[in-house]
Write a protein that holds these residues in place. Structure first.
Motif, short mmCIF file in Angstrom:
data_model
loop_
_atom_site.label_atom_id
_atom_site.label_comp_id
_atom_site.label_asym_id
_atom_site.label_seq_id
_atom_site.Cartn_x
_atom_site.Cartn_y
_atom_site.Cartn_z
N ALA A 38 33.13 73.81 77.82
CA ALA A 38 33.72 73.16 76.63
C ALA A 38 35.18 73.57 76.47
CB ALA A 38 32.91 73.52 75.39
N GLY A 39 35.49 74.83 76.79
CA GLY A 39 36.89 75.27 76.73
C GLY A 39 37.75 74.53 77.73
N LEU A 40 37.22 74.32 78.93
CA LEU A 40 37.96 73.57 79.95
C LEU A 40 38.14 72.11 79.51
CD1 LEU A 40 36.11 74.78 83.20
CD2 LEU A 40 38.06 75.85 82.05
N GLU A 41 37.10 71.56 78.92
CA GLU A 41 37.18 70.16 78.49
C GLU A 41 38.18 69.97 77.36
OE1 GLU A 41 32.94 69.64 77.76
OE2 GLU A 41 32.86 68.18 79.40
N ARG A 42 38.24 70.96 76.45
CA ARG A 42 39.23 70.85 75.37
C ARG A 42 40.63 70.74 75.96
NH1 ARG A 42 35.80 74.07 72.40
NH2 ARG A 42 36.63 76.02 73.23
N ARG A 43 40.90 71.58 76.95
CA ARG A 43 42.23 71.55 77.58
C ARG A 43 42.46 70.22 78.31
NH1 ARG A 43 46.71 71.23 77.15
NH2 ARG A 43 48.01 71.28 78.99
N PHE A 44 41.43 69.73 79.00
CA PHE A 44 41.53 68.46 79.73
C PHE A 44 41.80 67.32 78.75
CE2 PHE A 44 39.08 65.26 82.57
CZ PHE A 44 40.23 64.92 83.25
N GLU A 45 41.05 67.30 77.66
CA GLU A 45 41.26 66.22 76.67
C GLU A 45 42.63 66.30 76.03
OE1 GLU A 45 38.16 64.32 74.28
OE2 GLU A 45 36.93 66.08 74.73
N GLU A 46 43.10 67.51 75.76
CA GLU A 46 44.47 67.66 75.22
C GLU A 46 45.49 67.07 76.19
OE1 GLU A 46 43.71 71.97 73.01
OE2 GLU A 46 45.13 71.84 74.67
N ALA A 47 45.32 67.40 77.46
CA ALA A 47 46.27 66.91 78.47
C ALA A 47 46.20 65.39 78.58
CB ALA A 47 46.00 67.58 79.81
N LEU A 48 44.98 64.84 78.49
CA LEU A 48 44.84 63.38 78.53
C LEU A 48 45.53 62.73 77.33
CD1 LEU A 48 41.10 62.90 79.63
CD2 LEU A 48 43.12 62.09 80.88
N ALA B 38 42.14 55.84 82.97
CA ALA B 38 41.86 55.56 84.38
C ALA B 38 43.15 55.17 85.10
CB ALA B 38 40.83 54.43 84.50
N LEU B 39 43.93 54.30 84.48
CA LEU B 39 45.15 53.80 85.12
C LEU B 39 46.21 54.89 85.24
CD1 LEU B 39 45.25 50.38 83.25
CD2 LEU B 39 44.62 50.74 85.65
N GLU B 40 46.33 55.72 84.21
CA GLU B 40 47.34 56.79 84.24
C GLU B 40 47.00 57.84 85.30
OE1 GLU B 40 50.19 57.25 83.17
OE2 GLU B 40 50.52 59.41 83.36
N LEU B 41 45.74 58.21 85.40
CA LEU B 41 45.37 59.21 86.42
C LEU B 41 45.55 58.63 87.82
CD1 LEU B 41 42.26 60.82 84.68
CD2 LEU B 41 44.50 61.86 85.06
#
Ligand SMILES: [Fe+2]
Ligand SMILES: [Fe+2]
Length: 329
Positions: free
Chosen positions: A73-83, A300-303
């Motif tokens: 969940a900690g990793l996902e929070r960071r991933f979602e912030e970056a997204l 999807a398009l940005e990544l």
């Protein structure tokens, strides 16, 4: 598949825990990396992989270990912030305009065209590199979006099932898209086993798969999951045609090109089902999530754009785009 080598503090800690029995405590994950961070993206990928095929040496009970889920969940929070930093939240859109908005999003310029380069200019070692990057998703093709099926009902559910049934070959192993891709790998002299190249692909490639798992495994993100799938389907057919042409230019046979040939046909149909029946129908039923559909498509398009920048930047300099040396010719 075996665990790959660690790429930093997060994966070192995670892989050390996964090598032992479940239950070992995790510290808080204070991840700082972004969308192309090798350590963060590999750690997330490994956590998600526990819900797919897993790792040979990792105890299956880790899948639902509370400590690991908290760490993830900690990793996902960071991933979602970056997204969220990379992809602005879309403006609210009336449900009836979702299809049109998806078309506008997917037809705008997405940066350097990898498919055009593969069609006309790439040499065989470069095409092999491309396929190695793509193997991370294509060998589990369709699985991340399948998480969406039990989260839907009615018309959108039927539409997603129709698409996924095709992806899984209509129940015929030899027609499953993941199996067609294994033939492509073999045809290019590459290892067709699941996860064979996980240790070679950078974080920017892993993020392409991680975003699907993130959207698929969280019901709150089901609108984004559908938008993500629609973006893939709506951009796949012309790119697949270019890839097939490029492979034939390089002398590949029918079996090697079949994965791409199949997608020229299938995704021209999937595009319609995804945009109209699936996303349009879902937006009608859940107007409050219409913006999420567009957000998922935009992610999807940005990544994909970031990944294309990475590989094209390397290839134009005559450098390899994988973590180590180029795949042996
Ligand atoms: Fe497919
Ligand atoms: Fe498709």
């Amino acid at each position: 598949m075996r665990l790959p080598p660690a790429r930093g503090l997060i994966t070192s800690l995670l892989f050390d825990r996964l090598a032992g029995p479940p239950g070992a405590p995790f510290p808080d994950a204070r991840a700082t990396g972004g969308l192309d961070d090798d350590d963060l993206q590999l750690a997330l990928f490994a956590c998600y992989e526990l819900h797919y095929q897993g790792f040979d040496e990792v105890d299956d009970r880790w899948e639902w270990d509370p400590g690991l889920l908290g760490f993830r969940a900690g990793l996902e929070r960071r991933f979602e912030e970056a997204l969220r930093a990379a992809v602005p939240g879309p403006a609210p859109v009336p449900p009836r305009e979702v299809r049109q908005a998806l078309t506008a999003l997917t037809s705008s310029d997405g940066g350097p065209s990898v498919a055009a380069f593969l069609q006309r200019d790439a040499d065989l070692p470069t095409f092999r590199e491309f396929v190695v990057h793509r193997s991370i998703y294509h060998l589990k093709e369709a699985d991340p979006h399948t998480w969406g099926i039990p989260r839907l009902s009615g018309g959108p559910k039927a539409a997603l099932v129709e698409i996924q049934a095709d992806e899984y070959g209509g129940g015929r192993r030899e027609r499953m898209h993941a199996e067609l891709f294994r033939a492509t790998l073999r045809g290019l002299g590459l290892d067709d086993s699941y996860g064979a190249y996980l240790h070679r692909v950078p974080g920017v490639t892993l993020a392409l798969s991680n975003v699907m798992s993130l959207f698929g495994l969280h019901r709150r993100l089901r609108g984004a999951l559908l938008g993500h799938l629609a973006a893939i389907e709506m951009t796949s057919s012309p790119a697949s045609r270019r890839c097939a042409t490029g492979l034939r230019r390089l002398g590949a046979g029918q079996e090697t090109a079949r994965f791409y040939d199949e997608h020229v046909q299938a995704d021209a149909v999937h595009e319609q089902i995804a945009a109209h029946d699936m996303c349009g129908g879902f937006a009608d039923a859940h107007p409050e999530l219409a913006g999420d559909i567009l957000y998922g498509a935009a992610c999807a398009l940005e990544l994909e754009r970031r990944w294309a920048e990475h590989v094209m930047g390397r290839w134009r300099r005559g450098a390899g785009s994988l973590l180590d040396e180029r795949v042996p010719a």
